[in-house]
Motif scaffolding. Sequence first.
Motif, PDB file in Angstrom:
ATOM      1  N   VAL A 150       5.841  -9.615   7.411  1.00  0.00           N
ATOM      2  CA  VAL A 150       5.556  -8.268   6.915  1.00  0.00           C
ATOM      3  C   VAL A 150       4.997  -8.375   5.500  1.00  0.00           C
ATOM      4  O   VAL A 150       5.673  -8.859   4.598  1.00  0.00           O
ATOM      5  CB  VAL A 150       6.817  -7.376   6.914  1.00  0.00           C
ATOM      6  CG1 VAL A 150       6.530  -6.048   6.219  1.00  0.00           C
ATOM      7  CG2 VAL A 150       7.288  -7.125   8.339  1.00  0.00           C
ATOM      8  N   LEU A 201       3.620  -6.274   2.280  1.00  0.00           N
ATOM      9  CA  LEU A 201       3.706  -4.932   1.714  1.00  0.00           C
ATOM     10  C   LEU A 201       2.718  -4.758   0.570  1.00  0.00           C
ATOM     11  O   LEU A 201       2.430  -5.705  -0.165  1.00  0.00           O
ATOM     12  CB  LEU A 201       5.126  -4.680   1.174  1.00  0.00           C
ATOM     13  CG  LEU A 201       6.273  -4.708   2.187  1.00  0.00           C
ATOM     14  CD1 LEU A 201       7.607  -4.613   1.456  1.00  0.00           C
ATOM     15  CD2 LEU A 201       6.132  -3.582   3.199  1.00  0.00           C
ATOM     16  N   THR A 202       2.216  -3.549   0.418  1.00  0.00           N
ATOM     17  CA  THR A 202       1.402  -3.232  -0.754  1.00  0.00           C
ATOM     18  C   THR A 202       2.301  -3.305  -1.991  1.00  0.00           C
ATOM     19  O   THR A 202       3.527  -3.177  -1.884  1.00  0.00           O
ATOM     20  CB  THR A 202       0.826  -1.809  -0.657  1.00  0.00           C
ATOM     21  OG1 THR A 202       1.916  -0.871  -0.632  1.00  0.00           O
ATOM     22  CG2 THR A 202      -0.021  -1.636   0.588  1.00  0.00           C
ATOM     23  N   CYS A 210       4.606  -0.299  -2.113  1.00  0.00           N
ATOM     24  CA  CYS A 210       5.733  -0.311  -1.179  1.00  0.00           C
ATOM     25  C   CYS A 210       6.722  -1.420  -1.495  1.00  0.00           C
ATOM     26  O   CYS A 210       7.920  -1.265  -1.257  1.00  0.00           O
ATOM     27  CB  CYS A 210       5.228  -0.399   0.258  1.00  0.00           C
ATOM     28  SG  CYS A 210       4.601   1.187   0.872  1.00  0.00           S
ATOM     29  N   GLN A 211       6.231  -2.533  -2.036  1.00  0.00           N
ATOM     30  CA  GLN A 211       7.148  -3.593  -2.463  1.00  0.00           C
ATOM     31  C   GLN A 211       8.044  -3.071  -3.588  1.00  0.00           C
ATOM     32  O   GLN A 211       9.252  -3.326  -3.606  1.00  0.00           O
ATOM     33  CB  GLN A 211       6.366  -4.820  -2.935  1.00  0.00           C
ATOM     34  CG  GLN A 211       7.250  -6.029  -3.251  1.00  0.00           C
ATOM     35  CD  GLN A 211       7.950  -6.584  -2.018  1.00  0.00           C
ATOM     36  OE1 GLN A 211       7.302  -6.973  -1.060  1.00  0.00           O
ATOM     37  NE2 GLN A 211       9.278  -6.603  -2.038  1.00  0.00           N
ATOM     38  N   ARG A 266       7.620  -0.914   9.325  1.00  0.00           N
ATOM     39  CA  ARG A 266       6.389  -1.734   9.252  1.00  0.00           C
ATOM     40  C   ARG A 266       6.150  -2.461  10.572  1.00  0.00           C
ATOM     41  O   ARG A 266       5.005  -2.698  10.959  1.00  0.00           O
ATOM     42  CB  ARG A 266       6.475  -2.721   8.084  1.00  0.00           C
ATOM     43  CG  ARG A 266       5.998  -2.132   6.744  1.00  0.00           C
ATOM     44  CD  ARG A 266       6.845  -1.004   6.262  1.00  0.00           C
ATOM     45  NE  ARG A 266       6.126  -0.111   5.329  1.00  0.00           N
ATOM     46  CZ  ARG A 266       6.588   1.083   4.997  1.00  0.00           C
ATOM     47  NH1 ARG A 266       7.717   1.544   5.497  1.00  0.00           N
ATOM     48  NH2 ARG A 266       5.899   1.855   4.166  1.00  0.00           N
ATOM     49  N   LEU A 308       4.603   0.124  12.810  1.00  0.00           N
ATOM     50  CA  LEU A 308       3.176   0.247  12.466  1.00  0.00           C
ATOM     51  C   LEU A 308       2.372  -0.864  13.138  1.00  0.00           C
ATOM     52  O   LEU A 308       1.293  -0.621  13.690  1.00  0.00           O
ATOM     53  CB  LEU A 308       2.985   0.168  10.945  1.00  0.00           C
ATOM     54  CG  LEU A 308       3.348   1.396  10.119  1.00  0.00           C
ATOM     55  CD1 LEU A 308       3.275   1.059   8.634  1.00  0.00           C
ATOM     56  CD2 LEU A 308       2.437   2.565  10.445  1.00  0.00           C
ATOM     57  N   SER A 352      -1.003  -1.948   9.514  1.00  0.00           N
ATOM     58  CA  SER A 352      -0.144  -2.650   8.572  1.00  0.00           C
ATOM     59  C   SER A 352       0.192  -1.690   7.436  1.00  0.00           C
ATOM     60  O   SER A 352      -0.331  -0.577   7.365  1.00  0.00           O
ATOM     61  CB  SER A 352      -0.847  -3.895   8.006  1.00  0.00           C
ATOM     62  OG  SER A 352      -1.782  -3.510   7.000  1.00  0.00           O
ATOM     63  N   ASP A 353       1.048  -2.146   6.542  1.00  0.00           N
ATOM     64  CA  ASP A 353       1.424  -1.334   5.388  1.00  0.00           C
ATOM     65  C   ASP A 353       0.197  -0.962   4.551  1.00  0.00           C
ATOM     66  O   ASP A 353       0.175   0.090   3.904  1.00  0.00           O
ATOM     67  CB  ASP A 353       2.428  -2.123   4.536  1.00  0.00           C
ATOM     68  CG  ASP A 353       3.095  -1.260   3.485  1.00  0.00           C
ATOM     69  OD1 ASP A 353       3.666  -0.214   3.853  1.00  0.00           O
ATOM     70  OD2 ASP A 353       3.053  -1.620   2.302  1.00  0.00           O
ATOM     71  N   LEU A 401      -1.543   2.414   5.115  1.00  0.00           N
ATOM     72  CA  LEU A 401      -0.749   3.610   4.860  1.00  0.00           C
ATOM     73  C   LEU A 401      -0.915   4.050   3.405  1.00  0.00           C
ATOM     74  O   LEU A 401      -0.813   3.237   2.493  1.00  0.00           O
ATOM     75  CB  LEU A 401       0.715   3.269   5.139  1.00  0.00           C
ATOM     76  CG  LEU A 401       1.730   4.364   5.417  1.00  0.00           C
ATOM     77  CD1 LEU A 401       1.330   5.173   6.645  1.00  0.00           C
ATOM     78  CD2 LEU A 401       3.107   3.735   5.620  1.00  0.00           C
TER      79      LEU A 401
END
Length: 213
Positions: free
Chosen positions: A31, A33-34, A37-38, A57, A60, A66-67, A70
């Motif tokens: 996974v 994350l942006t 989001c992290q 996630r 998704l 993916s993240d 979003l």
Amino acid sequence: MPIYKTITVSPTTNVYIWKVTEPEPELGKNVALTPHCQDRMDGMKSEDHRRAFLSIRHLLALAGYSDFDLVYDDFGKPHLRDGNFISITHSHNFTGVIISETDEVGIDIEMQRDKILRIAHKFTPIEEYRTLANTEAIIRKLTIVWGAKESLYKIYAQQGLSFLQHINVIDFSFEETRTVAEITYKGKKSHYGVEFLEFEGFTCVYALKMMGG
């Protein structure tokens, strides 16, 4: 991978529900994350919240996203970069996502609890439900109504919208598993189709804005 349930609402709309059972390290595998989001996840003190966040996630990914696909607007409403519609929900060990190519959508999962009897007057005319056979049936029905209003609120995403005053869910039977609802706000009226299902003491409700409504 505990994808709990997949529902094909229509050829363009799908619901994905996850039952969160895995430890956090397992959910975190594969996974990405942006940074936004992290940061959000790093700020979560509850491991359960982090696990739910990661499970979404995975949902998704099942839908081909993916993240990084979003984005969130100022109201906190999620959007997909490709223009498709999305709504996300989380309750205890269940998470859910609804994605549609054609319709504005909202989703909500709630645990069925007797607490809802104490707050019902804040979101619905409670006297409508006195005819139900027993307290359990009233709790089930109120949870569906709350989930429907929560789903509509997620679609509409405007401050000042009142569950009690502006959102009306047409009465329904449990057997129908669907109803319709409307929002009347600032002189405008919009209409929505609502569907619901119950599992393991939880209620999932999702709504689609009706064309022209």
